[in-house]
Each structure stands twice: as structure tokens, then as C-alpha cells.
Design a protein around this motif. Sequence first.
Motif, mmCIF file in Angstrom:
data_model
loop_
_atom_site.group_PDB
_atom_site.id
_atom_site.type_symbol
_atom_site.label_atom_id
_atom_site.label_comp_id
_atom_site.label_asym_id
_atom_site.label_seq_id
_atom_site.Cartn_x
_atom_site.Cartn_y
_atom_site.Cartn_z
ATOM 1 N N SER A 40 0.829 -1.210 0.000
ATOM 2 C CA SER A 40 0.000 0.000 0.000
ATOM 3 C C SER A 40 0.861 1.255 0.000
ATOM 4 C CB SER A 40 -0.923 0.001 1.222
ATOM 5 O OG SER A 40 -1.770 -1.138 1.214
ATOM 6 N N LEU A 41 1.946 1.236 0.767
ATOM 7 C CA LEU A 41 2.844 2.392 0.800
ATOM 8 C C LEU A 41 3.542 2.583 -0.540
ATOM 9 C CD1 LEU A 41 4.395 1.930 4.359
ATOM 10 C CD2 LEU A 41 2.728 3.638 3.654
ATOM 11 N N THR A 42 3.923 1.473 -1.175
ATOM 12 C CA THR A 42 4.545 1.551 -2.503
ATOM 13 C C THR A 42 3.579 2.175 -3.500
ATOM 14 O OG1 THR A 42 5.973 -0.368 -2.102
ATOM 15 C CG2 THR A 42 5.542 0.208 -4.391
ATOM 16 N N SER A 43 2.310 1.776 -3.435
ATOM 17 C CA SER A 43 1.310 2.354 -4.335
ATOM 18 C C SER A 43 1.154 3.846 -4.103
ATOM 19 C CB SER A 43 -0.046 1.648 -4.150
ATOM 20 O OG SER A 43 -0.022 0.362 -4.707
ATOM 21 N N SER A 44 1.179 4.267 -2.830
ATOM 22 C CA SER A 44 1.034 5.694 -2.519
ATOM 23 C C SER A 44 2.174 6.509 -3.120
ATOM 24 C CB SER A 44 0.996 5.895 -0.997
ATOM 25 O OG SER A 44 -0.064 5.154 -0.429
ATOM 26 N N LEU A 45 3.411 6.032 -2.933
ATOM 27 C CA LEU A 45 4.563 6.738 -3.493
ATOM 28 C C LEU A 45 4.553 6.682 -5.018
ATOM 29 C CD1 LEU A 45 7.380 5.587 -1.024
ATOM 30 C CD2 LEU A 45 6.233 7.800 -1.101
ATOM 31 N N LEU A 46 4.080 5.557 -5.553
ATOM 32 C CA LEU A 46 4.037 5.404 -7.004
ATOM 33 C C LEU A 46 3.081 6.415 -7.645
ATOM 34 C CD1 LEU A 46 5.025 3.747 -9.450
ATOM 35 C CD2 LEU A 46 3.002 2.296 -9.148
ATOM 36 N N VAL A 47 1.960 6.690 -6.992
ATOM 37 C CA VAL A 47 1.013 7.683 -7.522
ATOM 38 C C VAL A 47 1.688 9.051 -7.603
ATOM 39 C CG1 VAL A 47 -1.109 8.931 -7.011
ATOM 40 C CG2 VAL A 47 -1.071 6.442 -6.822
ATOM 41 N N VAL A 48 2.491 9.402 -6.579
ATOM 42 C CA VAL A 48 3.226 10.672 -6.608
ATOM 43 C C VAL A 48 4.205 10.682 -7.783
ATOM 44 C CG1 VAL A 48 4.796 12.190 -5.340
ATOM 45 C CG2 VAL A 48 2.996 10.957 -4.121
ATOM 46 N N VAL A 49 4.895 9.554 -7.992
ATOM 47 C CA VAL A 49 5.834 9.452 -9.113
ATOM 48 C C VAL A 49 5.104 9.585 -10.444
ATOM 49 C CG1 VAL A 49 7.412 7.880 -10.328
ATOM 50 C CG2 VAL A 49 7.516 8.085 -7.839
ATOM 51 N N MET A 50 3.947 8.936 -10.562
ATOM 52 C CA MET A 50 3.165 9.013 -11.802
ATOM 53 C C MET A 50 2.801 10.456 -12.147
ATOM 54 S SD MET A 50 0.416 5.902 -11.552
ATOM 55 C CE MET A 50 0.837 4.200 -11.864
ATOM 56 N N ILE A 51 2.331 11.196 -11.137
ATOM 57 C CA ILE A 51 1.858 12.552 -11.387
ATOM 58 C C ILE A 51 3.022 13.516 -11.590
ATOM 59 C CG2 ILE A 51 0.601 14.502 -10.381
ATOM 60 C CD1 ILE A 51 -1.144 12.454 -8.901
ATOM 61 N N ASN A 82 -1.158 10.409 -17.723
ATOM 62 C CA ASN A 82 -2.530 10.864 -17.934
ATOM 63 C C ASN A 82 -3.352 10.626 -16.672
ATOM 64 O OD1 ASN A 82 -5.428 10.683 -18.726
ATOM 65 N ND2 ASN A 82 -4.594 11.093 -20.757
ATOM 66 N N ILE A 83 -4.093 11.640 -16.249
ATOM 67 C CA ILE A 83 -4.821 11.578 -14.985
ATOM 68 C C ILE A 83 -5.843 10.444 -14.964
ATOM 69 C CG2 ILE A 83 -6.620 13.204 -15.687
ATOM 70 C CD1 ILE A 83 -4.947 12.870 -12.201
ATOM 71 N N LEU A 84 -6.390 10.078 -16.128
ATOM 72 C CA LEU A 84 -7.353 8.972 -16.185
ATOM 73 C C LEU A 84 -6.695 7.647 -15.822
ATOM 74 C CD1 LEU A 84 -9.351 9.902 -19.431
ATOM 75 C CD2 LEU A 84 -10.016 10.254 -17.030
ATOM 76 N N PHE A 85 -5.433 7.472 -16.262
ATOM 77 C CA PHE A 85 -4.717 6.242 -15.918
ATOM 78 C C PHE A 85 -4.411 6.206 -14.425
ATOM 79 C CE2 PHE A 85 -0.909 3.674 -15.324
ATOM 80 C CZ PHE A 85 -1.247 2.522 -16.015
ATOM 81 N N VAL A 86 -4.060 7.361 -13.853
ATOM 82 C CA VAL A 86 -3.779 7.425 -12.411
ATOM 83 C C VAL A 86 -5.036 7.066 -11.618
ATOM 84 C CG1 VAL A 86 -3.096 8.919 -10.504
ATOM 85 C CG2 VAL A 86 -1.972 9.143 -12.728
ATOM 86 N N ILE A 87 -6.176 7.618 -12.033
ATOM 87 C CA ILE A 87 -7.438 7.319 -11.354
ATOM 88 C C ILE A 87 -7.783 5.838 -11.478
ATOM 89 C CG2 ILE A 87 -9.936 7.741 -11.407
ATOM 90 C CD1 ILE A 87 -9.279 10.627 -12.272
ATOM 91 N N ALA A 88 -7.571 5.273 -12.674
ATOM 92 C CA ALA A 88 -7.835 3.840 -12.883
ATOM 93 C C ALA A 88 -6.963 2.985 -11.972
ATOM 94 C CB ALA A 88 -7.597 3.478 -14.348
#
Length: 772
Positions: A468-479, A485-491
Motif C-alpha cells: 500500500s505504501l509503494t502504491s502511494s509513493l508510485l502515484v506521486v511518481v506518476m503525477i 494521464n490523470i485517467l490512468f492514475v485514477i484507474a
Amino acid sequence: MSSDVVLVQNPIEETRHEEVFDHQDQPKKQKSSFEKLRRHDSLDLESATVPGHHDRGSQRSVILQLAFQSIGVVYGDIGTSPLYVYAGIFPSGIKNKDDILGVLSLIFYTITLILLIKYVFIVLRANDNGEGGTFALYSLICRYAKAGLIPSQQAEDYNVSKFKLELPSNRLKRASRLKSMLENSNFAKIFLLLVAMLGTSMVIGDGILTPCISVLSAVGGIKEKAPSMTEGRIVGISVAILVCLFMFQRFGTDKVGYSFAPILCIWFAFIGGIGIYNLFKFDPTVVKAINPKYIIDYFKRNKKDAWVSLGGVVLAITGAEALFADVGHFTVRSIQISTCTVTYPAIMLAYIGQASFLRKHEDLVPDAFYKSVPGPLFWPMFVVAVAAAIIASQAMISGSFSIIHQSLSLGCFPRVKVVHTSTKYEGQVYIPEVNYLLMLACIGVTAGFKTSNNIGNAYGIAVIFVMSLTSSLLVVVMIMIWKTNILFVIAYVLTIGSVELIYLSSVLYKIDQGGYLPLAFAAVLMIVMYIWNNVYRRKYYYEVDHKISSEKLKNTNFTRIPGLAMFYSELVQGIPPIFGHYLENVSALHSVLVFISIKSLPISRVPIEERFLFRRVEPRELNVFRCVVRYGYTDVHNERDSFEKTFLERLKEFIKKDTWLTQMQAQKGATTEKDTELEDGFEHDHNAKQDGEGEQEEVVRKEIELVEQACQAGVVHLVGETDVIAGKGAGVGKKFLIDYAYNFMKKNLRQTDKVFEIPHNRLLKVGMTYEL
């Protein structure tokens, strides 16, 4: 560097980029660096020249070889999960035969979604120049936004070959907003660091629990052929294996590591082959579990019990984080190949085969793995299972060493000795103190919990928390870095993120059944890391606020004695206050003095050619320099190569470049003043230029000769040993933090000279007390 330049890295490219400067352009680059040097009062001459840095060959044969080797290092944990998953999902037995189909469907989609899609195809691409793990993500974020809490950033750090620049565009607005928020919010910086610490602590907790559950599950199979074997004896055998495993850590993974690949290949062949055998022998119809309808039916029948059982399903993806953490030893492509061609098919066949077996033998779920093994293959499978369990344990223990080594580089862990165990593989390290503590923890858990089912409750929390922590940091990296693309981040958040949160809620339900264990481990480690990092930052800010100006040094009366002194300090800019304390009491300086700062950059490695940055402390006649020695978070400080020898070579190169740049600057100023008289003064200028070159060579020769004479007279290492106490009027919490907790850890762990292997016969410690 202007604020509108954004640092990015292409997440898809595996090759490392390098800048090559044309020889004719070099004076221009050096002149630019010179101007920046004078403007920023920092150290940046050497960063102007970046030699080529070669990466691993990308030939197909090399990739395939790395893919084979990765099997022995990366997949021990997830590969041994079939030993205990079904027992963890059905601790009270199977109530309905169709529940097996629902659980198999859950396992299939969990492994496919988390292991394959998330880690293999997304997270692996978030590597930091080939390095992975929680701290790799944190360092990426800190590199692209000034989110670090130590004010040691320098303009020249961005010129290291591990950095890459991209000019802003309209696509970067969202990334710029997030970057600005991280840079301007102290809360966001602290929160980000705490997330990285928590993830690190959970992975270390995973490193404690993996040996326990893997070895216990493998050894427990002996009851199948020896019913008289009691639980106490199984625990005793498991503890003996664990003690031997930790005793052999000092020899390093390199000594035995790549003998692991053939053993795990045999293991995967066994579990995959037996899975196919059981599928056709007992119930081939279990393949219909690919239909997610069976998951819905499973939850309708069992409701709360089905939700609670998700904690057992989590055990099927233990070790998925190891794919990311160990990518530094291999490449993204090699791990993708080995996962898709060997690991994923083998473990899925193992789970399908066990499900087929359980459809006919519902009462044998506690020992489903060994019960489903055909009789003639039992002993070979038992031996290979124990070997695979040891390999899984080895991988997680080595991973814990690497993670703590990374924590050290950010000032987030007390100083411990790091031993580099391999001359071929940079990431393989051994930490004696940590090895001893991990061994005690593993023995305590194994002896206390006794069965793999009890440990499984604790194991699940550590696994899903890190994910879960990896996913949280990964979202920051994505953005912020990938500009996804914000749609992929939301997905991503709605699918993978929500699934992980559901699993996390399930494992937390078992917190009173052993789930508290990884939380307790994480809490202890977080407290240690927080105390050390907090006081480390307070000390740094104290030195920044009380640093000595070069003017004060110039106006102080002191005598010069022969020799070269290397004064170690945490402070990157300016002269540390402890040196003023030294000068007040000694009133003597060596003929050449260099202030050395050991600095960690938020990148994985710093090439040796770019490691040393020098700056002269004016006036020139003092022969005083500042040097920043830069390391990445996977670099090992106590290298086998002579630090002194490399340092002196770089110092001589700096003297040559600094003299050349000074002369160029002087000529540039003279040319500007006489620009209107160029024709009449041509002959005079030409002769002056020749005279200047002769003077320059003479100055360089004398300075280098002075440095060599100082070395011959003797090199002395001056180490500042600072004691810290809480300042007057400090509260109870601050006094406890500094006077007791921090000082207790400092006194019981290694000192600076032991960490950096400074020769004792040339070591002089300078003590001073800071009131923080």
C-alpha cells in the motif's frame, strides 16, 4: 539553476544516459562552471566533466543469463508461498466444496493483478537508475522536488550523470503544482519521510517473518512420514536451521547466491509438474475458477468469514515487493522474462493442483501441500522445499541489509558498520549488528508462535502494508515525474489501490491473533529511525547557524605546521563551528588543510569520477580547501580502493583546473577593459598571454609541490566528535529525545572512524558539545 527547470527521468528506458562534451566546447563549459562557482559559493568545478559511464550489455544472451540468475535471488519468498497459503485461508476447514473455486479465483486474480500487472509491468519501471525499493521511490521524489529535510542541496549536484533535465511544457502543470506543494510544505516533507521510514520498517519486519514461516512450513512436512515428530522438535530443527543461516551471512550472498538458481528452478519444476498431475488426476474442472463469478458466490455464502479469509489470500503474493527491491542486481527486462516464463506459470499451476486435490480431500487442508505430493516424490520434494525455504530467507535477510544501508545514507538509521561482501556485485552488503538482532528476533518468533498458521496472521500485515505504501509513493511518481494521464492514475487507484485497501482491512482484523507483531517491529524501528533522524537534522541546522566565515579564519593568528590535515564534518557549505573550537585551543594549522563532508545524494550511485567536489577557501595563500565526497544510497563508503590516494589525485587535478579558470577569468576581464585598444595593443597582449601561461604553470607546480610535501610530512585525519545535549529551557520531551534516547544509541554503536575505516595511527578526534 532556474526554478522553471524540472528534473525528470524516463521510466521506460533501462539504459543509463550519459552526456558527452566535445573537447572544443570544454573551455566554454568550464567558464560557465567557474562563473556559477563564484555566484553560488559552492563546489562545482569537477562536475563540468562527465566521462562516459557504461551500462550492462543489452544483448539477448546477457538478458537471458540475468533472467536465470534472478530466479535464485528474487523469487524464493513468493515461490515458497504454496507451502502455507491454503492452510492460512481455511484455518477452520472447508465448509463448502465450491469455496475452493472461489478461493482459487481470488488467488488467480490477486497474483495477476498485484504481481504481474502492478509490479512486473508498472512498479518495476519506477526504478531509480536500476535500483528499486521504498527508498528508491523516496529518492526519486526528493530528486525532482526539493522534499529533503537537510539543506545540503547544491547546484552542481544536478550535473551528476544520473540526473536528466527536461524543459517545462503545458503537460507539466499538474506535476508542477504537486512539486510546489512538496517543496513549500514542511508537513508534506515530514510525512513523505515518515512514509518511507514506515515502508522500510515493514520490509525489515518482513525479513524477520519470512525465515520463520518458510522454514517452519518446509520442516513441518516431515510429519507426513514421521508422525512421531512433535511440534517441539520441529521448532527445534527450524531454530537450528535459522541459526546456521544467520551464521553464514558474513560470507556474503556472492559465495552461494548463484547456486540458488538451479535449486529454485528444480523447485518451480516440481510444484508446476505436481500441479499438472493433480489437476488431471483429481478434478480438471477447477480451471473454471477463472470466472470471477465464483468470487461473488464465495462472498455471498461466507460473508464476514470470506472477508477475514482475505488475510490468507495475501500470503500468495508475499515476496512481490522483492521483485522491486532486488531489481538493482539485475534489469527490468530480465525480471519480467523470468516472472512471465517461470515463476507465474509455476505457482499458478501449484495452486490449481492443490485446489483440484482439495476438491476430493477437503479434510486435508492443513497439510494440503505435502499431502498432494505423490508418494515417490515426497522425500525429494521435502529436501528441495527446505532448500527453497532457506533461499527465500536468505533473499529477505540480504534485502534487509540493503534497505538499512540505504537508510544510513539519508541519516535515518544509527551508524553501523557496512561490509561489502562482493567485488562483483555492488549491492551485496553485510551488517554484523543487524544480522545478530535479526537472528534473535527470528528465533524468538519461531519459538513463540510455533506454527506457520500463527505466523501467517502477522506476515500478512507486513506484506500488504508495504504494498500500500509503494502504491502511494508510485502515484506521486506518476503525477510528478512521469506526467501520466490523470485517467490512468485514477484507474490505478480505483483498481489496484482499492484492492490493496480491502486486503489491508482484512489483515488488520487479525491484529490480536499475531498481527500486532509486525506493527510492534515497525514501531520500534520507526522510533529508532525518527530519534536518530530528528537529532541528526537538529545538529546539522545548529552547524549551519553557527558556521565560521572564511573572513574569521583569515583574521585569526595561528602558526603553520608541516603536513596535510583532513577535517571531517557533516556541513557541506562553510566551515563547521567545531573547527573554531579546535583553533581556539590549538592555534596551529597544517600546511594544507581540507574540510571534508560526506554527502549522500538522492540517487543510487555516484560514479567515482564525479565523487569529489573541491572549492578553495580564500585567500589563496592559506592553502585551505573544502571537499564534498558524494555517495549514492547504494554506494559503500569503506571501499577497498585507497580513499587517500584517490582524494589526493583529485585535489591535484582541482588545483590545475582552478588555476586555469582563475587565469581565464583574469584574461577575460583584461580583454574587456582593453577592447577599444585591441589593434594598438595586440603585440603587448600576445606577450602578456605568454607570460601569463608561464606564471600559471609555475603557480600550479608550486602548489602541487606543496601538497606533495605536506603528504610526505604526514596526513592527519581530524574527526569532529560532537556531544549533544538539550539546551536550557528545553521541555521534557526534547530532553528525553536528545539526552537519553539519542545519546544511548550513539554510545552503543560505531563511531565515525570505524564506519569510514580511518587509520587509527593518524586519527585525531576533536570534541565539542552542542546545545540543541
